[in-house]
Write a protein that holds these residues in place. Structure first.
Motif, PDB file in Angstrom:
ATOM      1  N   GLY A   1       0.803  -1.208   0.000  1.00  0.00           N
ATOM      2  CA  GLY A   1       0.000   0.000   0.000  1.00  0.00           C
ATOM      3  C   GLY A   1       0.839   1.261   0.000  1.00  0.00           C
ATOM      4  O   GLY A   1       1.873   1.335   0.660  1.00  0.00           O
ATOM      5  N   ALA A   2       0.379   2.237  -0.744  1.00  0.00           N
ATOM      6  CA  ALA A   2       1.026   3.552  -0.799  1.00  0.00           C
ATOM      7  C   ALA A   2      -0.074   4.605  -0.782  1.00  0.00           C
ATOM      8  O   ALA A   2      -1.133   4.412  -1.360  1.00  0.00           O
ATOM      9  CB  ALA A   2       1.869   3.686  -2.057  1.00  0.00           C
ATOM     10  N   TYR A   3       0.197   5.708  -0.130  1.00  0.00           N
ATOM     11  CA  TYR A   3      -0.799   6.762  -0.010  1.00  0.00           C
ATOM     12  C   TYR A   3      -0.405   8.030  -0.742  1.00  0.00           C
ATOM     13  O   TYR A   3      -1.196   8.956  -0.849  1.00  0.00           O
ATOM     14  CB  TYR A   3      -1.091   7.077   1.453  1.00  0.00           C
ATOM     15  N   ASP A   4       0.831   8.091  -1.239  1.00  0.00           N
ATOM     16  CA  ASP A   4       1.258   9.266  -1.991  1.00  0.00           C
ATOM     17  C   ASP A   4       2.330   8.866  -3.006  1.00  0.00           C
ATOM     18  O   ASP A   4       2.813   7.733  -2.985  1.00  0.00           O
ATOM     19  CB  ASP A   4       1.735  10.380  -1.056  1.00  0.00           C
ATOM     20  N   PRO A   5       2.684   9.769  -3.910  1.00  0.00           N
ATOM     21  CA  PRO A   5       3.659   9.429  -4.952  1.00  0.00           C
ATOM     22  C   PRO A   5       5.024   9.010  -4.405  1.00  0.00           C
ATOM     23  O   PRO A   5       5.664   8.109  -4.948  1.00  0.00           O
ATOM     24  CB  PRO A   5       3.764  10.707  -5.781  1.00  0.00           C
ATOM     25  N   TYR A   6       5.465   9.644  -3.334  1.00  0.00           N
ATOM     26  CA  TYR A   6       6.776   9.320  -2.781  1.00  0.00           C
ATOM     27  C   TYR A   6       6.832   7.873  -2.294  1.00  0.00           C
ATOM     28  O   TYR A   6       7.749   7.125  -2.633  1.00  0.00           O
ATOM     29  CB  TYR A   6       7.115  10.293  -1.645  1.00  0.00           C
TER      30      TYR A   6
ATOM     31  N   GLN B   1      -5.358  11.920  -6.419  1.00  0.00           N
ATOM     32  CA  GLN B   1      -4.262  11.204  -5.752  1.00  0.00           C
ATOM     33  C   GLN B   1      -3.802  10.019  -6.584  1.00  0.00           C
ATOM     34  O   GLN B   1      -2.609   9.763  -6.709  1.00  0.00           O
ATOM     35  CB  GLN B   1      -4.702  10.748  -4.353  1.00  0.00           C
ATOM     36  N   ALA B   2      -4.744   9.293  -7.178  1.00  0.00           N
ATOM     37  CA  ALA B   2      -4.394   8.152  -8.026  1.00  0.00           C
ATOM     38  C   ALA B   2      -3.567   8.601  -9.220  1.00  0.00           C
ATOM     39  O   ALA B   2      -2.569   7.960  -9.576  1.00  0.00           O
ATOM     40  CB  ALA B   2      -5.662   7.434  -8.493  1.00  0.00           C
ATOM     41  N   ALA B   3      -3.951   9.705  -9.844  1.00  0.00           N
ATOM     42  CA  ALA B   3      -3.204  10.218 -10.995  1.00  0.00           C
ATOM     43  C   ALA B   3      -1.783  10.606 -10.608  1.00  0.00           C
ATOM     44  O   ALA B   3      -0.826  10.321 -11.337  1.00  0.00           O
ATOM     45  CB  ALA B   3      -3.930  11.414 -11.604  1.00  0.00           C
TER      46      ALA B   3
END
Length: 107
Positions: free
Chosen positions: A21-26, A67-69
């Motif tokens: 799981g990831a919540y941001d681009p970083y 956020q997905a983009a």
């Protein structure tokens, strides 16, 4: 090979696909650089980061698509994303899927 095709191949093979799981681009970039073959955008994680609140359905359709983009843009592996309940009835689900596809989400 497209990310969507790669996701289909990963799902079809006998081994379990692991998509941290990831919540941001970083964080998504770190997951991909660590060698994982897919990334999962967690709705709870996005809610924690963007609102500082638990996942209670407070994030809007457009916030999640955005956020997905942002995540899909920085990784070369397929992105599987939480779409909550599709944001309404069957027509909303269709809209959500199309928007996620345009954002670069593979599943």
């Amino acid at each position: 090979m497209t990310k969507n095709r790669r996701l289909r191949e990963l799902i079809a093979r006998p081994e379990i696909m692991i998509a941290p799981g990831a919540y941001d681009p970083y964080i998504a970039r770190l997951v991909a650089e660590a060698g994982f073959e897919a990334v999962y955008m967690t709705g709870a994680g996005v809610s924690h980061v963007r609102l500082g609140r638990p996942d209670l359905g407070l994030l809007t359709f457009s916030e999640m698509v955005d956020q997905a983009a942002r995540i899909a843009d920085v990784v070369d592996v397929p992105l599987v994303a939480d779409a909550d309940t599709g944001y309404g009835n069957a027509l909303n689900v269709i809209r959500t899927i199309r928007a996620y596809e345009r954002a670069g989400v593979s599943g």
